[in-house]
Design a protein around this motif. Sequence first.
Motif, PDB file in Angstrom:
ATOM      1  N   ALA A 123      53.107 -24.434-105.751  1.00 35.56           N
ATOM      2  CA  ALA A 123      53.480 -23.705-104.533  1.00 35.56           C
ATOM      3  C   ALA A 123      53.299 -22.204-104.718  1.00 35.56           C
ATOM      4  CB  ALA A 123      54.928 -24.018-104.165  1.00 35.56           C
ATOM      5  N   ASP A 124      52.790 -21.535-103.679  1.00 39.70           N
ATOM      6  CA  ASP A 124      52.588 -20.084-103.728  1.00 39.70           C
ATOM      7  C   ASP A 124      53.887 -19.361-104.078  1.00 39.70           C
ATOM      8  OD1 ASP A 124      49.959 -20.400-103.042  1.00 39.70           O
ATOM      9  OD2 ASP A 124      50.225 -19.893-100.928  1.00 39.70           O
ATOM     10  N   GLY A 125      53.748 -18.330-104.906  1.00 36.86           N
ATOM     11  CA  GLY A 125      54.894 -17.506-105.243  1.00 36.86           C
ATOM     12  C   GLY A 125      55.745 -18.015-106.384  1.00 36.86           C
ATOM     13  N   THR A 126      55.452 -19.207-106.903  1.00 36.64           N
ATOM     14  CA  THR A 126      56.233 -19.744-108.014  1.00 36.64           C
ATOM     15  C   THR A 126      55.658 -19.261-109.343  1.00 36.64           C
ATOM     16  OG1 THR A 126      54.889 -21.749-108.196  1.00 36.64           O
ATOM     17  CG2 THR A 126      56.765 -21.809-106.671  1.00 36.64           C
ATOM     18  N   PRO A 127      56.479 -19.226-110.410  1.00 41.43           N
ATOM     19  CA  PRO A 127      55.968 -18.844-111.730  1.00 41.43           C
ATOM     20  C   PRO A 127      54.856 -19.778-112.211  1.00 41.43           C
ATOM     21  CG  PRO A 127      58.367 -18.828-111.715  1.00 41.43           C
ATOM     22  CD  PRO A 127      57.938 -19.431-110.416  1.00 41.43           C
ATOM     23  N   GLU A 128      54.972 -21.063-111.850  1.00 43.93           N
ATOM     24  CA  GLU A 128      53.945 -22.033-112.259  1.00 43.93           C
ATOM     25  C   GLU A 128      52.599 -21.711-111.610  1.00 43.93           C
ATOM     26  OE1 GLU A 128      57.945 -23.895-112.605  1.00 43.93           O
ATOM     27  OE2 GLU A 128      56.904 -22.854-110.972  1.00 43.93           O
ATOM     28  N   ALA A 129      52.628 -21.318-110.347  1.00 49.92           N
ATOM     29  CA  ALA A 129      51.393 -20.963-109.646  1.00 49.92           C
ATOM     30  C   ALA A 129      50.753 -19.729-110.263  1.00 49.92           C
ATOM     31  CB  ALA A 129      51.671 -20.727-108.161  1.00 49.92           C
ATOM     32  N   ALA A 130      51.570 -18.728-110.589  1.00 48.76           N
ATOM     33  CA  ALA A 130      51.049 -17.504-111.197  1.00 48.76           C
ATOM     34  C   ALA A 130      50.447 -17.784-112.560  1.00 48.76           C
ATOM     35  CB  ALA A 130      52.162 -16.464-111.302  1.00 48.76           C
ATOM     36  N   ALA A 134      46.469 -17.486-113.617  1.00 49.48           N
ATOM     37  CA  ALA A 134      46.111 -16.574-114.706  1.00 49.48           C
ATOM     38  C   ALA A 134      45.174 -17.234-115.709  1.00 49.48           C
ATOM     39  CB  ALA A 134      47.374 -16.089-115.415  1.00 49.48           C
ATOM     40  N   ASP A 135      45.235 -18.565-115.805  1.00 46.99           N
ATOM     41  CA  ASP A 135      44.446 -19.292-116.793  1.00 46.99           C
ATOM     42  C   ASP A 135      43.199 -19.952-116.225  1.00 46.99           C
ATOM     43  OD1 ASP A 135      46.217 -18.661-118.810  1.00 46.99           O
ATOM     44  OD2 ASP A 135      47.428 -20.469-118.507  1.00 46.99           O
TER      45      ASP A 135
END
Length: 199
Positions: A123-130, A134-135
């Motif tokens: 989901a947008d805005g979650t740490p998992e999405a970021a 990044a990877d």
Amino acid sequence: MKLKLFCSTLLLAVAGIAAPASAKVEEIRLGYVDNIRDDHGEIVEGKHSGGNVEFEIVSSSPDFLNIIGSPRPYLMGSFATNDEGVNFGGFGVLWRWEFADGWALEPGFGYIIHDGEIDNPFADGTPEAASFEADNQLLGSEDLFRTTFALEREFGDRFAAQLYWQHMSHGQILDSGRNQGLDYVGLRFSYRLDPDPAD
């Protein structure tokens, strides 16, 4: 999406099997490329590090391609050297223009399918999405256009080396939305079964 990938794979298989009888294999190529991780003109650090080994077969130009300058068809596969890379394979056409003795330019255009990431599953805005973004470069489509450009140096009648660049993206044509694309630069070597390549 699964149906689209199946149809794309089927198209690749048909293209390889149904090659025109008037065309014959002229060159076999082996190369190594590194992903320069280009994202809309900006270098993206930390995404898909490592290179790919590439294999390519180039045939003579069949008569029906005379209308677009007699490009030579190719089939290719690119295999990542580590788990972070993207594997892909496809087909296309190559034009070749000799501009000096032993030197040539070779632009090309084609189509590939790949096993890279398409969209962010979080989901947008979650740490998992970021962290995921990044990877990974998000390619937006399971199939992409492949644009190439090579500078070639011949070594005798049968051998050549090429410095080449390739860009892969869906161009908002094969799909819409995310389209970070992939850019690779590398070196490949050619062995000519036919000592007189297309000019």
